[in-house]
Structures are given as structure tokens and as C-alpha cells.
Design a protein around this motif. Structure first.
Motif, PDB file in Angstrom:
ATOM      1  N   VAL A 144       0.834  -1.200   0.000  1.00  0.00           N
ATOM      2  CA  VAL A 144       0.000   0.000   0.000  1.00  0.00           C
ATOM      3  C   VAL A 144       0.872   1.255   0.000  1.00  0.00           C
ATOM      4  O   VAL A 144       0.645   2.202  -0.773  1.00  0.00           O
ATOM      5  N   GLN A 145       1.888   1.278   0.857  1.00  0.00           N
ATOM      6  CA  GLN A 145       2.762   2.443   0.948  1.00  0.00           C
ATOM      7  C   GLN A 145       3.494   2.682  -0.364  1.00  0.00           C
ATOM      8  O   GLN A 145       3.632   3.831  -0.813  1.00  0.00           O
ATOM      9  N   ARG A 148       0.913   3.968  -2.996  1.00  0.00           N
ATOM     10  CA  ARG A 148       0.413   5.301  -2.671  1.00  0.00           C
ATOM     11  C   ARG A 148       1.497   6.382  -2.823  1.00  0.00           C
ATOM     12  O   ARG A 148       1.182   7.569  -2.918  1.00  0.00           O
ATOM     13  N   ARG A 149       2.752   5.967  -2.847  1.00  0.00           N
ATOM     14  CA  ARG A 149       3.815   6.950  -3.071  1.00  0.00           C
ATOM     15  C   ARG A 149       3.649   7.641  -4.418  1.00  0.00           C
ATOM     16  O   ARG A 149       3.887   8.835  -4.549  1.00  0.00           O
ATOM     17  N   LEU A 151       0.721   6.852  -6.532  1.00  0.00           N
ATOM     18  CA  LEU A 151      -0.709   6.923  -6.837  1.00  0.00           C
ATOM     19  C   LEU A 151      -1.477   7.153  -5.536  1.00  0.00           C
ATOM     20  O   LEU A 151      -2.142   6.246  -5.024  1.00  0.00           O
ATOM     21  N   PRO A 152      -1.399   8.338  -4.983  1.00  0.00           N
ATOM     22  CA  PRO A 152      -1.945   8.570  -3.631  1.00  0.00           C
ATOM     23  C   PRO A 152      -3.450   8.393  -3.520  1.00  0.00           C
ATOM     24  O   PRO A 152      -3.951   8.144  -2.413  1.00  0.00           O
ATOM     25  N   ALA A 153      -4.188   8.521  -4.621  1.00  0.00           N
ATOM     26  CA  ALA A 153      -5.641   8.457  -4.532  1.00  0.00           C
ATOM     27  C   ALA A 153      -6.221   7.125  -5.008  1.00  0.00           C
ATOM     28  O   ALA A 153      -7.440   6.948  -5.000  1.00  0.00           O
ATOM     29  N   ARG A 155      -7.667   3.445  -5.239  1.00  0.00           N
ATOM     30  CA  ARG A 155      -8.298   2.477  -4.338  1.00  0.00           C
ATOM     31  C   ARG A 155      -7.599   1.134  -4.472  1.00  0.00           C
ATOM     32  O   ARG A 155      -7.119   0.768  -5.554  1.00  0.00           O
ATOM     33  N   GLN A 188      -8.059   2.098   7.180  1.00  0.00           N
ATOM     34  CA  GLN A 188      -7.442   2.959   6.180  1.00  0.00           C
ATOM     35  C   GLN A 188      -8.470   3.409   5.147  1.00  0.00           C
ATOM     36  O   GLN A 188      -9.387   2.654   4.814  1.00  0.00           O
ATOM     37  N   ASP A 190     -10.024   4.113   1.493  1.00  0.00           N
ATOM     38  CA  ASP A 190      -9.924   3.593   0.128  1.00  0.00           C
ATOM     39  C   ASP A 190      -9.227   2.236   0.045  1.00  0.00           C
ATOM     40  O   ASP A 190      -8.533   1.936  -0.932  1.00  0.00           O
ATOM     41  N   ILE A 191      -9.399   1.413   1.072  1.00  0.00           N
ATOM     42  CA  ILE A 191      -8.911   0.031   1.034  1.00  0.00           C
ATOM     43  C   ILE A 191     -10.074  -0.885   1.387  1.00  0.00           C
ATOM     44  O   ILE A 191     -10.740  -0.698   2.403  1.00  0.00           O
TER      45      ILE A 191
END
Length: 238
Positions: A144-145, A148-149, A151-153, A155, A188, A190-191
Motif C-alpha cells: 500500500v505504501q 500510494r507513493r 498513486l496517492p488516490a 483504491r 485505512q 480507500d482500502i
């Protein structure tokens, strides 16, 4: 003393050569095989990465699609597009992989696609190789990290580790790992956690044999039909 000084002078060039050799490691030959980093479980995946790159070059996937990624349950889902009509999908499963492998290759098979949703299935290979439920949770967090680095948005939907007859000995650790990741997903934004584990058990709490092919590990059409119904609600745009 003078003779010793002269002897050292004669040895000086040789000593300099030795020091230079120690300071500069020899260059690897151009065809040397890469070493396995800690974040990837096997080198074999490079063949899959090259296959994906060739497919992308021939037919670039659409941006904003739903990306399915993970191990063989994704790799063998050859009816993926037909099972979700009206949904643009990308299949980037590579059989035998673990969560950390998808994390390691995210810059090649996740980030470039700019998906609106990532559906990840990996976990039972990890547990079968000896990773603990707590390690699986940490691997999921790392995935996830990493995603999200860049693609922060985006799902992310995680498909629970499935119970299979050939790995029935893993049922308890699968329950533990699924519970940990379910709780993480709930905490969290969007998960999503998609529970395929429970519906794949029979009345006695054992894996349903009728959902699997002869190897009792990979799913047949009935298994994928079950997954299709469970996953479809999560694919709708939000």
C-alpha cells in the motif's frame, strides 16, 4: 636501514596495484545474472515482466482501468474481461508470486497503468513458504505504501487468502492473516477487504473440493464464478 628503504621503494608500485585492485571492484560481465534482492522471492518473475512489457508495447492498456495483480489465481483468470463486462481490466498476475513481489515490481506493472482500482490477490504462497500472518500484514502495508507513493488516490481491494484442499494445513494461519489485513483495511481510507475465504468453505469448515481443478490448489470455472460474484460490487466507480 638503507637497503631496507630501497627494498620498500622497489615494492611500492606493486603495493599501489594491490590497493587499487581492492578499492575498485571488478566490473560484472554484461551477461551476468542479477542477484535476488530481499524484496523479491524469485528471479523467474523477470520473464513475466518482459512478457508484460511486450504486451503493453503491442496493445497499450487503457488508463483508469481496474488492475488485477498477484499470484496464479489472477494469472489463470483468463475470462477476466468477459466476467466483468463494461469494466476495463488489466491482468498482471504472475504465478507463484507473493505480496512482496508485486511491491517490488510496482514501478513496472502498477504505477505506469494509472489504474483507478487495484485488486490484489496474494497471500497463500507467502504463508506456504513460511511467512507468518504478522509478516503478511507488514507485506500488505508495504504494498500500500509503495503504491500510494506514486498513486496517492488509488483504491486498493485485497482478496482474502483463499482456502484450498491441497493447503488445508494452512487454514488457521490464513484465518489469522485475513483477520489482520481485514482490520488494517478497515482502518485505512480507500482500502477494501474482499472475503472469499468464508464462502469457499463447506459446512464442516473445509475447502470446497468442487471449486478446484485436479491439483486441488487452483480454481476451476465454478471457483472463478464464485469470485466474480463476490468481487463485482467492488469494481463500481465511487
Amino acid at each position: 636501514m638503507i637497503s631496507m628503504f630501497h627494498a620498500l621503494l622497489r615494492l611500492a608500485p606493486l603495493l599501489l596495484l594491490v590497493l587499487a585492485a581492492c578499492a575498485t571492484p571488478p566490473a560484472a560481465p554484461p551477461d551476468a545474472s542479477p542477484q535476488v534482492p530481499e524484496q523479491v522471492s524469485r528471479l523467474d518473475w523477470e520473464q513475466d515482466m518482459q512478457r508484460f512489457a511486450a504486451e503493453d508495447a503491442q496493445a497499450p492498456p487503457p488508463a483508469g482501468a481496474v488492475l488485477f495483480i498477484g499470484s496464479s489465481s489472477i494469472r489463470f483468470w483468463d475470462t477476466l474481461a468477459a466476467d466483468f463486462p463494461g469494466v476495463a481490466t488489466i491482468n498482471r498476475g504472475f504465478g507463484g508470486s507473493e505480496i512482496r513481489d508485486s511491491t517490488w515490481y510496482a514501478d513496472r506493472i502498477v504505477v505506469p497503468y494509472r489504474p483507478r482500482l487495484i485488486v490484489l490477490y496474494a497471500g497463500d504462497n507467502d504463508l506456504n513458504s513460511g511467512r507468518s500472518p504478522r509478516q503478511l500484514l507488514q507485506d500488505f502495508r508495504s504494498f500500500v505504501q509503495r503504491v500510494r507513493r506514486d498513486l496517492p488516490a488509488v483504491r486498493i481491494a485485497y482478496i482474502a487468502s483463499k482456502p484450498s484442499p491441497s493447503r488445508a494445513a494452512l487454514l488457521e494461519v490464513q484465518r489469522q492473516a485475513n483477520a489482520l489485513i481485514r482490520a488494517e483495511a478497515a482502518s485505512q481510507p480507500d482500502i477494501d477487504f474482499i472475503d472469499v475465504f468464508t464462502p469457499m468453505l463447506d459446512a464442516h469448515g473445509q475447502p470446497r473440493e468442487e471449486l478446484f481443478i485436479e491439483d486441488r490448489l487452483h480454481m476451476n470455472r465454478a471457483g472463478y464464478a464464485l469470485w466474480r460474484g463476490l468481487i463485482a460490487p467492488y469494481l463500481q466507480p465511487r
